[in-house]
Design an enzyme around this catalytic site. Structure first.
Site, PDB file in Angstrom:
ATOM      1  N   LYS A   1       0.831  -1.201   0.000  1.00 36.51           N
ATOM      2  CA  LYS A   1       0.000   0.000   0.000  1.00 36.51           C
ATOM      3  C   LYS A   1       0.866   1.251   0.000  1.00 36.51           C
ATOM      4  CE  LYS A   1      -4.093  -1.594   2.485  1.00 36.51           C
ATOM      5  NZ  LYS A   1      -5.033  -1.343   1.383  1.00 36.51           N
TER       6      LYS A   1
ATOM      7  N   ARG B   1     -11.171 -10.562   0.314  1.00 38.33           N
ATOM      8  CA  ARG B   1     -12.105 -11.445  -0.410  1.00 38.33           C
ATOM      9  C   ARG B   1     -11.557 -12.864  -0.500  1.00 38.33           C
ATOM     10  NH1 ARG B   1     -11.870  -7.604  -5.600  1.00 38.33           N
ATOM     11  NH2 ARG B   1     -11.551  -6.122  -3.903  1.00 38.33           N
TER      12      ARG B   1
HETATM   13  N1  BES Z   1      -8.412  -3.347   3.678  1.00 37.54           N
HETATM   14  C1  BES Z   1      -8.462  -2.782   2.388  1.00 37.54           C
HETATM   15  C2  BES Z   1      -9.664  -1.843   2.195  1.00 37.54           C
HETATM   16  C3  BES Z   1      -9.733  -0.625   3.074  1.00 37.54           C
HETATM   17  C4  BES Z   1      -9.282   0.594   2.640  1.00 37.54           C
HETATM   18  C5  BES Z   1     -10.336  -0.688   4.322  1.00 37.54           C
HETATM   19  C6  BES Z   1      -9.380   1.716   3.437  1.00 37.54           C
HETATM   20  C7  BES Z   1     -10.432   0.430   5.118  1.00 37.54           C
HETATM   21  C8  BES Z   1      -9.960   1.632   4.691  1.00 37.54           C
HETATM   22  C9  BES Z   1      -8.550  -3.870   1.325  1.00 37.54           C
HETATM   23  O1  BES Z   1      -7.928  -5.059   1.639  1.00 37.54           O
HETATM   24  C10 BES Z   1      -7.913  -3.356   0.073  1.00 37.54           C
HETATM   25  O2  BES Z   1      -6.758  -3.032   0.128  1.00 37.54           O
HETATM   26  N2  BES Z   1      -8.664  -3.267  -1.006  1.00 37.54           N
HETATM   27  C11 BES Z   1      -8.157  -2.788  -2.247  1.00 37.54           C
HETATM   28  C12 BES Z   1      -8.697  -3.658  -3.354  1.00 37.54           C
HETATM   29  C13 BES Z   1      -8.088  -3.407  -4.708  1.00 37.54           C
HETATM   30  C14 BES Z   1      -6.628  -3.824  -4.703  1.00 37.54           C
HETATM   31  C15 BES Z   1      -8.835  -4.172  -5.755  1.00 37.54           C
HETATM   32  C16 BES Z   1      -8.635  -1.343  -2.414  1.00 37.54           C
HETATM   33  O3  BES Z   1      -9.737  -1.020  -1.999  1.00 37.54           O
HETATM   34  O4  BES Z   1      -7.854  -0.537  -2.907  1.00 37.54           O
HETATM   35 ZN    ZN Z   2      -5.844  -5.056   1.132  1.00 39.52          ZN
END
Ligand code: BES
Ligand code: ZN
Ligand code: ZN
Length: 491
Positions: free
Chosen positions: A272, A346
């Site tokens: 991230k 997921r």
């Molecule tokens: N845990 C994150 C989503 C999230 C973001 C929760 C901000 C709380 C606050 C999740 O695992 C994630 O990183 N999702 C990605 C998915 C993408 C790579 C398809 C996202 O939302 O960017």
């Molecule tokens: Zn994630």
């Protein structure tokens, strides 16, 4: 916090009076019992004050007692949501003023949306607990410890026993929400998958809930390649938590709750960006909510069968991490091609949903901080809801608004399945158009693992933390425990 319903008005605690803009203080029971000098001071104060501009006021009365006057705006704008905020404000104001004992009058919270005094008493206790909470586990200096309200006297002239019953219910819900907040707020180094399992065991033990924690070997035997794959890069090993509360006949099929239990989400090899990373220890908020929803229902002695499942893992970067391009085999046999290691929630839920099928459930509900896209869509005002059951959506929406745990429906459409096709696996964990449709494709991905069972998916990423104006401490808010408890009691 102690809640005591009483037939009498007492002198010692600080009396709280809520006033509508057009409200008359003359008829308020806490005003009527005052002596003339006290009344005169209040009259003078109200004549000179615009409650709209200064809603919270503490008055020191000539007799020595204190009174907290809170303005709630005009009658027509006092909606269900504002009622909950006003309930929190009572405690927030007392906390700030260093007041430990307050006395409230539940009819003050009657609004055009709700006149049910039982419901208002229950809500008050929940919201008061929420407002009184601060995460102080890691504060070592006494000066940093906030003043907490210790006792709330609830003046219930007609039926204190009944008021007490609803206060006790609300207190349980509030306490369990705060327990979920504590788990979510705890830093990832101290809240590993094993730590989460230990917390679930402690909650279960105290409340006649049976619990089983699967470790890696057991998970391998079951073929949970999703949870194991996501967790393989971390030194803190994954766990799969199973909580069972049988409050009805065992022949009655249960409702299964599945909570995302990512104890830290670095994103993995698709690491991230810096923004938001420090909050990713809360990526197990869904799991924490499931643990404490089951516990709350057990404490409320609900005559329901409720199962809680939490696939727990830490998504880390190391030489052992799963990689983009890896293909993971899930418990049900379907394979997932990893398009992005940051779409890990997921993947672990795929195994969780498969495990849920063992119970032949009436309904499966999952709660997960699944996508940033949900936050983009809704801000922090509501969780995204996807469901195969149109008939529950309205009920969930309605209960969500009443409990301060709002959810909003989104489209679960088969058309999106086409966007999840993978090159070598059965499914890709990201959509073909990347961020476009990212919220919908995340839900449609999960759907493939639970069909044809009735199912509701709550993407709670929007409501992971408090926002300004919530009258709540920074950090986790315990969503959607309040919504799930009340929905499941009705279900
Ligand atoms: N845990 C994150 C989503 C999230 C973001 C929760 C901000 C709380 C606050 C999740 O695992 C994630 O990183 N999702 C990605 C998915 C993408 C790579 C398809 C996202 O939302 O960017
Ligand atoms: Zn994630
Ligand atoms: Zn995540």
């Amino acid at each position: 916090m102690l809640f005591l319903a009483s037939k009498n008005i007492e002198k010692k605690p600080v009396s709280v009076v809520l006033l509508r803009e057009e409200g008359k203080v003359l008829r308020h029971p806490f005003y009527r019992v005052l002596n003339d000098a006290d009344k005169a001071l209040i009259d003078r104060f109200l004549a000179a004050t615009d409650l709209k501009k200064s809603p919270v006021n503490t008055l020191f009365l000539p007799s020595g007692s204190r009174i907290l006057i809170i303005g709630t705006g005009d009658k027509n704008s006092f909606t269900a949501k504002k009622v909950l905020l006003a309930m929190r404000q009572v405690i927030a104001a007392a906390k700030k003023a260093g007041i430990k004992n307050v006395q409230v009058y539940i009819p003050d919270f009657v609004s055009k949306d709700s006149k049910d005094l039982n419901w208002l008493a229950e809500s008050f206790a929940t919201q008061a607990e929420l407002a009184n909470f601060e995460f102080v586990v890691y504060k070592t200096s006494k000066e940093d410890k906030p003043n907490f309200v210790e006792k709330v006297l609830v003046y219930a002239e007609r039926n204190p026993a009944q008021a007490q019953k609803y206060l006790d219910r609300g207190k349980i819900v509030g306490e369990e929400m705060n327990a979920a907040r504590t788990l979510a707020n705890t830093p990832a180094g101290d809240m590993t998958p094993e730590g989460l399992a230990k917390a679930a065991e402690a909650a279960a033990k105290a409340n006649k809930i049976s619990i089983k924690v699967l470790e890696e070997d057991a998970m391998r035997r079951l073929g949970m390649g999703g949870v194991l794959g996501v967790g393989q890069g971390a030194s803190a090993k994954p766990r799969f938590i199973v909580m069972e509360y049988w409050g009805a006949s065992k022949r009655e099929p249960p409702v299964v709750l599945v909570g995302k239990g990512i104890t830290f989400d670095s994103g993995g090899i698709n690491i991230k960006p810096e923004r938001g990373l420090h909050e990713m220890h809360m990526d197990m908020s869904g799991g924490a909510a499931v643990i404490h929803t089951v516990t709350a229902l057990a404490r409320l002695k609900a005559r329901k069968n409720i199962i809680g499942l939490i696939p727990a893992a830490e998504n880390m970067v190391s030489g052992a991490s799963y990689r983009p391009g890896d293909v993971l085999k899930t418990m049900g046999g379907k394979t997932i091609e990893v398009g992005n290691t940051d779409a890990e929630g997921r993947i672990v839920l795929a195994d969780g949903l498969e495990y849920a099928k063992k119970y032949k459930p009436r309904l499966v509900i999952d709660a997960a901080t699944l996508t940033g896209a949900a936050l983009v869509a809704l801000g922090q005002r509501a969780s995204a809801m996807f469901s195969t059951e149109r008939r529950y959506e309205n009920l969930l929406r309605e209960i969500g608004e009443r409990t301060g745990d709002p959810v909003w429906p989104m489209p679960l459409w088969e058309e999106f399945e086409e966007e999840l096709k993978a090159n070598f696996g059965d499914l890709s964990n990201i959509g073909k158009y990347d961020r476009i449709g990212g919220l919908a494709t995340s839900a449609v991905f999960l759907w493939q693992f639970i069909k044809p069972i009735p199912w509701v998916h709550l993407d709670i990423a929007p409501r992971m933390t408090s926002m300004e104006g919530d009258n709540l401490a920074k950090g986790s808010i315990g969503a959607p425990v309040n919504l799930l408890v009340h929905f499941l009691e009705k279900f």
